[in-house]
Motif scaffolding. Sequence first.
Motif, PDB file in Angstrom:
ATOM      1  N   GLY A  61     116.306  35.391  65.731  1.00 18.83           N
ATOM      2  CA  GLY A  61     115.469  36.735  66.223  1.00 18.83           C
ATOM      3  C   GLY A  61     115.144  37.735  64.825  1.00 18.83           C
ATOM      4  O   GLY A  61     114.764  38.460  66.057  1.00 18.83           O
ATOM      5  N   ALA A 401     114.233  28.781  77.597  1.00 19.96           N
ATOM      6  CA  ALA A 401     114.659  30.056  76.716  1.00 19.96           C
ATOM      7  C   ALA A 401     112.971  30.916  77.630  1.00 19.96           C
ATOM      8  O   ALA A 401     112.067  29.992  78.010  1.00 19.96           O
ATOM      9  CB  ALA A 401     113.965  30.830  75.347  1.00 19.96           C
ATOM     10  N   ARG A 403     111.937  34.687  77.720  1.00 27.11           N
ATOM     11  CA  ARG A 403     112.232  35.906  77.604  1.00 27.11           C
ATOM     12  C   ARG A 403     110.628  36.830  77.662  1.00 27.11           C
ATOM     13  O   ARG A 403     109.459  36.921  77.408  1.00 27.11           O
ATOM     14  CB  ARG A 403     112.463  36.048  76.115  1.00 27.11           C
ATOM     15  CG  ARG A 403     111.472  35.870  75.270  1.00 27.11           C
ATOM     16  CD  ARG A 403     112.386  35.810  73.614  1.00 27.11           C
ATOM     17  NE  ARG A 403     111.703  37.642  73.833  1.00 27.11           N
ATOM     18  CZ  ARG A 403     112.400  38.253  72.153  1.00 27.11           C
ATOM     19  NH1 ARG A 403     112.613  37.588  71.229  1.00 27.11           N
ATOM     20  NH2 ARG A 403     111.923  39.291  72.034  1.00 27.11           N
ATOM     21  N   GLN A 450     115.046  34.883  69.781  1.00 26.46           N
ATOM     22  CA  GLN A 450     116.460  34.223  70.282  1.00 26.46           C
ATOM     23  C   GLN A 450     115.260  33.577  71.243  1.00 26.46           C
ATOM     24  O   GLN A 450     114.333  33.707  72.317  1.00 26.46           O
ATOM     25  CB  GLN A 450     117.105  35.254  70.850  1.00 26.46           C
ATOM     26  CG  GLN A 450     118.049  36.766  69.732  1.00 26.46           C
ATOM     27  CD  GLN A 450     118.952  35.725  68.835  1.00 26.46           C
ATOM     28  OE1 GLN A 450     119.331  34.799  69.693  1.00 26.46           O
ATOM     29  NE2 GLN A 450     119.827  36.759  68.075  1.00 26.46           N
ATOM     30  N   ARG A 451     116.228  32.078  72.071  1.00 20.60           N
ATOM     31  CA  ARG A 451     116.442  31.039  72.415  1.00 20.60           C
ATOM     32  C   ARG A 451     117.153  31.219  73.916  1.00 20.60           C
ATOM     33  O   ARG A 451     116.846  31.067  74.418  1.00 20.60           O
ATOM     34  CB  ARG A 451     116.556  30.105  71.513  1.00 20.60           C
ATOM     35  CG  ARG A 451     115.465  29.457  70.170  1.00 20.60           C
ATOM     36  CD  ARG A 451     115.967  28.420  70.455  1.00 20.60           C
ATOM     37  NE  ARG A 451     115.253  28.281  68.874  1.00 20.60           N
ATOM     38  CZ  ARG A 451     114.783  27.546  67.812  1.00 20.60           C
ATOM     39  NH1 ARG A 451     115.508  26.286  68.217  1.00 20.60           N
ATOM     40  NH2 ARG A 451     114.169  27.475  66.451  1.00 20.60           N
ATOM     41  N   LYS A 452     118.284  31.958  73.979  1.00 21.62           N
ATOM     42  CA  LYS A 452     118.980  31.890  75.257  1.00 21.62           C
ATOM     43  C   LYS A 452     119.101  33.378  75.727  1.00 21.62           C
ATOM     44  O   LYS A 452     119.251  34.660  75.366  1.00 21.62           O
ATOM     45  CB  LYS A 452     120.278  32.058  74.704  1.00 21.62           C
ATOM     46  CG  LYS A 452     120.990  30.582  74.137  1.00 21.62           C
ATOM     47  CD  LYS A 452     122.038  30.219  74.095  1.00 21.62           C
ATOM     48  CE  LYS A 452     122.745  29.113  73.692  1.00 21.62           C
ATOM     49  NZ  LYS A 452     124.574  29.257  73.504  1.00 21.62           N
ATOM     50  N   SER A 453     118.144  33.504  76.321  1.00 23.86           N
ATOM     51  CA  SER A 453     117.658  35.002  77.352  1.00 23.86           C
ATOM     52  C   SER A 453     116.552  34.210  79.100  1.00 23.86           C
ATOM     53  O   SER A 453     116.164  32.567  78.661  1.00 23.86           O
ATOM     54  CB  SER A 453     116.078  35.746  76.455  1.00 23.86           C
ATOM     55  OG  SER A 453     115.840  35.190  75.911  1.00 23.86           O
ATOM     56  N   THR A 454     116.500  34.927  79.398  1.00 26.61           N
ATOM     57  CA  THR A 454     115.854  35.309  80.782  1.00 26.61           C
ATOM     58  C   THR A 454     114.289  36.191  81.383  1.00 26.61           C
ATOM     59  O   THR A 454     114.935  37.041  80.597  1.00 26.61           O
ATOM     60  CB  THR A 454     116.446  35.067  82.023  1.00 26.61           C
ATOM     61  OG1 THR A 454     117.047  36.531  82.151  1.00 26.61           O
ATOM     62  CG2 THR A 454     117.441  34.108  81.774  1.00 26.61           C
ATOM     63  N   CYS A 455     113.723  35.622  81.613  1.00 29.74           N
ATOM     64  CA  CYS A 455     112.360  36.615  81.696  1.00 29.74           C
ATOM     65  C   CYS A 455     112.977  37.698  82.951  1.00 29.74           C
ATOM     66  O   CYS A 455     113.922  37.387  84.181  1.00 29.74           O
ATOM     67  CB  CYS A 455     110.679  36.096  82.320  1.00 29.74           C
ATOM     68  SG  CYS A 455     110.222  34.516  81.497  1.00 29.74           S
TER      69      CYS A 455
END
Length: 455
Positions: A61, A401, A403, A450-455
């Motif tokens: 992050g 990921a 984002r 951060q790699r665990k995220s969504t658009c």
Amino acid sequence: MLIRGFGRRTGRRALRTGLALGSGMVLAVALTACQQGEKVAEKVTKATGAYPDRVERPSPGFEVALPAVPLVADERLRVLDAAHRVWAEPLEAPRKTSAYWSYERDETLLKVVLAERPERAPLAVSLWADGALTAVDTRTGAVAWRAQSGYPAGGRWSALGRYLHDEGGSDADPRLRVAPGDGRPVVLVDVQDGLIAFDAADGGELWKKSWKCDEPGDTTSSWVATHAVVVQGSCEKRVRLLDPRTGRQTADLNPKIPAAWPPVGEDGVEAPSLREYACLRNVCDQLIFQLYGSSGGVEPLYWWIDGDGRPVPLEEGKAAPETGNQPFQVALNDGGFTLSATDVAARTAAWQVKTPLNVAGLRSFNDVAVTSDMVWAGSTDWKDNGPALLAYDLKSGKEVACRKPPGTAITHMATAGDYIVVNGVALDPGMTAEPETDVDDPPFLMMNPQRKSTC
């Protein structure tokens, strides 16, 4: 956005201070610019205090706005540059931090590279418009050596585009490069009519070569391998390999078109090209010879440049002996709709990501940057949902990921060590000039998203 143009300055020079300097020892001296006999002022602010801690892995992050695209030195410092200044800051320091060290010169800065040294901090080597070379010890901020190269070709290197600093092969600005060798790096400067090599240890001139092409409009290019400098002239249908420390020619490669290949000029078959392949941080240890146009699916020919600076043929199915620490080479194809990865060692396709057209028919990806384990791609309008920053596993191509970007749409990307660097303000994808630096609105973001995220 204002665009700054850089040109050769003449007449009186006034020292510009740029951003605020950190506390430390300041040394002001005057050097002679050989071509004009002028005094060129410089200001050296050495480092004081403890050497910043090493950052073994980027903090999840982490994000900081910067006025330039940094180089990462010793996993401790980010080295930045402006029109008249080179300076270093702790690697994960916040925005507007004090400089750890700084070097200023009243001349236009063209480019900065890092020369790695065994068991010592690297040198930040800077090239200036009057041909001056200056090497700063990145641990102490002291000037390790100075040299004079003569006038390099071209103006200040733009910080934009996919090839920011040293991310590409010879497509990156070639005027200042480093041949790593076996712990004895050589600094290479392209000047208007040739190439000059300097010992990175002390700045001593090792050799110089002049290019000679007889036809008007002929050009000569060169690129760097670990153990060779590869030279190719448009007046020659071959490449020459030179020893980086002596300039001695170690090999001459002029491949013949195999009989099994379709004839050039027939059914859209274009003449083959011999060029660099498998580049990592501007070091290209393989060569590829391939047809263009309707090539009938014939396989290219490959060579690996060995420790003696000689090209070794690579048979089909035979892996290259050395491929650095990045197993896959990633590129955008089909006008930005396909993201493809190639296994550099085996020279085979590894994976690809195809994306659909959006409503406006715009390409899906604008640019791409590759870290040690991830592929990051920027999109202006991802599947009609607006700007996006996407991440894919380097080995499998699996999306891990997606984002919303922290600022505007990402149109320019690069890497700095294992960080990605993206535009933090709106930049036209076609821009080729450096943006005006605004200390209140710096144009770049250095990130480990951060790699665990969504658009």
